[in-house]
Design an enzyme around this catalytic site. Sequence first.
Site, PDB file in Angstrom:
ATOM      1  N   GLY A  14      10.722  38.604 -38.743  1.00  0.00           N
ATOM      2  CA  GLY A  14      10.257  39.857 -38.163  1.00  0.00           C
ATOM      3  C   GLY A  14      11.379  40.890 -38.096  1.00  0.00           C
ATOM      4  O   GLY A  14      12.535  40.597 -38.414  1.00  0.00           O
ATOM      5  N   SER A 108       9.446  43.765 -23.764  1.00  0.00           N
ATOM      6  CA  SER A 108       9.068  45.091 -24.258  1.00  0.00           C
ATOM      7  C   SER A 108       9.012  46.061 -23.075  1.00  0.00           C
ATOM      8  O   SER A 108       8.741  45.656 -21.948  1.00  0.00           O
ATOM      9  CB  SER A 108       7.689  44.990 -24.887  1.00  0.00           C
ATOM     10  N   SER A 109       9.200  47.352 -23.367  1.00  0.00           N
ATOM     11  CA  SER A 109       9.141  48.356 -22.289  1.00  0.00           C
ATOM     12  C   SER A 109       7.717  48.535 -21.759  1.00  0.00           C
ATOM     13  O   SER A 109       7.530  49.176 -20.724  1.00  0.00           O
ATOM     14  CB  SER A 109       9.696  49.697 -22.780  1.00  0.00           C
ATOM     15  N   CYS A 110       6.700  47.969 -22.439  1.00  0.00           N
ATOM     16  CA  CYS A 110       5.328  48.153 -21.941  1.00  0.00           C
ATOM     17  C   CYS A 110       5.020  47.268 -20.736  1.00  0.00           C
ATOM     18  O   CYS A 110       3.925  47.315 -20.196  1.00  0.00           O
ATOM     19  CB  CYS A 110       4.316  47.935 -23.051  1.00  0.00           C
ATOM     20  N   TYR A 137      -0.730  42.262 -23.928  1.00  0.00           N
ATOM     21  CA  TYR A 137       0.632  42.033 -24.440  1.00  0.00           C
ATOM     22  C   TYR A 137       1.643  42.126 -23.294  1.00  0.00           C
ATOM     23  O   TYR A 137       2.537  41.283 -23.160  1.00  0.00           O
ATOM     24  CB  TYR A 137       0.931  43.093 -25.506  1.00  0.00           C
ATOM     25  N   LYS A 141       4.247  39.297 -21.826  1.00  0.00           N
ATOM     26  CA  LYS A 141       5.693  39.517 -21.765  1.00  0.00           C
ATOM     27  C   LYS A 141       6.215  39.383 -20.323  1.00  0.00           C
ATOM     28  O   LYS A 141       7.324  38.878 -20.103  1.00  0.00           O
ATOM     29  CB  LYS A 141       6.053  40.891 -22.347  1.00  0.00           C
ATOM     30  N   TRP A 203      -2.271  60.448 -34.666  1.00  0.00           N
ATOM     31  CA  TRP A 203      -3.176  60.043 -33.587  1.00  0.00           C
ATOM     32  C   TRP A 203      -2.764  60.662 -32.246  1.00  0.00           C
ATOM     33  O   TRP A 203      -1.562  60.763 -31.938  1.00  0.00           O
ATOM     34  CB  TRP A 203      -3.159  58.529 -33.406  1.00  0.00           C
ATOM     35  N   ASP A 270      -3.832  58.123 -26.544  1.00  0.00           N
ATOM     36  CA  ASP A 270      -2.428  58.523 -26.365  1.00  0.00           C
ATOM     37  C   ASP A 270      -1.582  57.359 -25.847  1.00  0.00           C
ATOM     38  O   ASP A 270      -0.376  57.322 -26.047  1.00  0.00           O
ATOM     39  CB  ASP A 270      -2.334  59.651 -25.320  1.00  0.00           C
TER      40      ASP A 270
HETATM   41  P1  GDP Z   1       2.846  52.393 -27.914  1.00  0.00           P
HETATM   42  O1  GDP Z   1       4.235  52.899 -27.681  1.00  0.00           O
HETATM   43  O2  GDP Z   1       2.626  51.009 -27.398  1.00  0.00           O
HETATM   44  O3  GDP Z   1       1.818  53.363 -27.411  1.00  0.00           O
HETATM   45  O4  GDP Z   1       2.656  52.197 -29.487  1.00  0.00           O
HETATM   46  P2  GDP Z   1       2.572  53.083 -30.810  1.00  0.00           P
HETATM   47  O5  GDP Z   1       3.919  53.184 -31.415  1.00  0.00           O
HETATM   48  O6  GDP Z   1       1.507  52.454 -31.641  1.00  0.00           O
HETATM   49  O7  GDP Z   1       2.075  54.537 -30.396  1.00  0.00           O
HETATM   50  C1  GDP Z   1       2.887  55.485 -29.785  1.00  0.00           C
HETATM   51  C2  GDP Z   1       2.184  56.826 -29.738  1.00  0.00           C
HETATM   52  O8  GDP Z   1       2.101  57.377 -31.059  1.00  0.00           O
HETATM   53  C3  GDP Z   1       0.746  56.791 -29.200  1.00  0.00           C
HETATM   54  O9  GDP Z   1       0.557  57.937 -28.387  1.00  0.00           O
HETATM   55  C4  GDP Z   1      -0.082  56.903 -30.489  1.00  0.00           C
HETATM   56  O10 GDP Z   1      -1.367  57.462 -30.278  1.00  0.00           O
HETATM   57  C5  GDP Z   1       0.794  57.849 -31.299  1.00  0.00           C
HETATM   58  N1  GDP Z   1       0.516  57.853 -32.746  1.00  0.00           N
HETATM   59  C6  GDP Z   1       0.333  58.977 -33.505  1.00  0.00           C
HETATM   60  N2  GDP Z   1       0.032  58.652 -34.774  1.00  0.00           N
HETATM   61  C7  GDP Z   1       0.070  57.293 -34.836  1.00  0.00           C
HETATM   62  C8  GDP Z   1      -0.168  56.364 -35.905  1.00  0.00           C
HETATM   63  O11 GDP Z   1      -0.456  56.723 -37.040  1.00  0.00           O
HETATM   64  N3  GDP Z   1      -0.012  55.040 -35.586  1.00  0.00           N
HETATM   65  C9  GDP Z   1       0.317  54.612 -34.342  1.00  0.00           C
HETATM   66  N4  GDP Z   1       0.469  53.295 -34.120  1.00  0.00           N
HETATM   67  N5  GDP Z   1       0.509  55.464 -33.301  1.00  0.00           N
HETATM   68  C10 GDP Z   1       0.377  56.782 -33.554  1.00  0.00           C
END
Ligand code: GDP
Length: 311
Positions: A14, A108-110, A137, A141, A203, A270
Amino acid sequence: MNNNSKIYVAGHRGMVGSAIVRHLTGSGFTNLILKTSAELDLRNQQSVNDFFKNEKPEYVFLAAAKVGGINANNIYRAEFLYDNLAIEINVIEAAKQNSVKKLLFLGSSCIYPKSAPQPLKEEYLLTGILESTNEPYAIAKIAGIKLCEAYRSQYGCNFISAMPTNLYGPNDNYDLEKSHVLPALIRKFHAAKTNGSSEVIVWGSGKPMREFLHVDDLAAACLILMQKYDGVGFLNVGFGSDISISDLSFLLADIVGFKGKIVFDTSRADGTVRKLMDSSKMQALGWQPKIGLKQGISDTYKIFHEQFLHI
Ligand code: GDP
């Protein structure tokens, strides 16, 4: 830990595990035990017990986990909970039974409550409700942290935990439905540039803030923790500043060379508004991130470009 110590890096294929292997090898450690998931399914207790009994590792970096971005976390909720709990209980119990000298568990920070004050301090754990998109998740953790703490207090095991912020770098996952934002956007902007598309969909609102750390900086922190830290509590490992998804999108478009329009799809989640970590305890051990965001993304894009010329 010396250069001949027997070290098991769980999850070495990984992004995190492979960075730890690069860093250990580069630092002169020669006796690494590595098993692919096909060779050793860490969710299978008997296989894990047999492996520890036969190999008797002295040190363990527990970087194996089922990971993914906001979409994968939200959809595969049972797998994120089950797989991560199974890996943790099997490896941590086998490490105890086989007298592992020290184990580092990666979280993880989540794990932090979604409305916790910023920057996130370690003591904010379990002070409020979690962000729903990645709650399974996060629960797994948190269980890993608590296993390390409980094995320390009940059995005297030297098991520690580190909580990295959002990571990026070599060997990331570029699957658009499962990946994190940074690799997803590298791929989307690259594909749009290559295909001549006029717009890229990002997104969410673009407003959430995220902190990004290059995985090689995390690997350096992991080795410092293994060598210097024997405390009860887990430590945050973050970059120290964050960026909005909107600004990240513009930065990535610039690095990749995409000149079209960026469209924010507010029908997508979000997630957490912000999760900037306070990493002062880690810094007090003499660690600092060395790779700036722009440099780190440029390096990562270069590797992506070489690996995925067909995308
Ligand atoms: P998180 O930190 O656990 O929320 O994980 P992510 O890295 O998947 O997403 C971080 C933020 O980026 C969130 O607000 C998503 O909606 C946004 N985002 C925008 N575009 C994308 C995309 O194409 N993929 C993902 N994974 N997140 C996206």
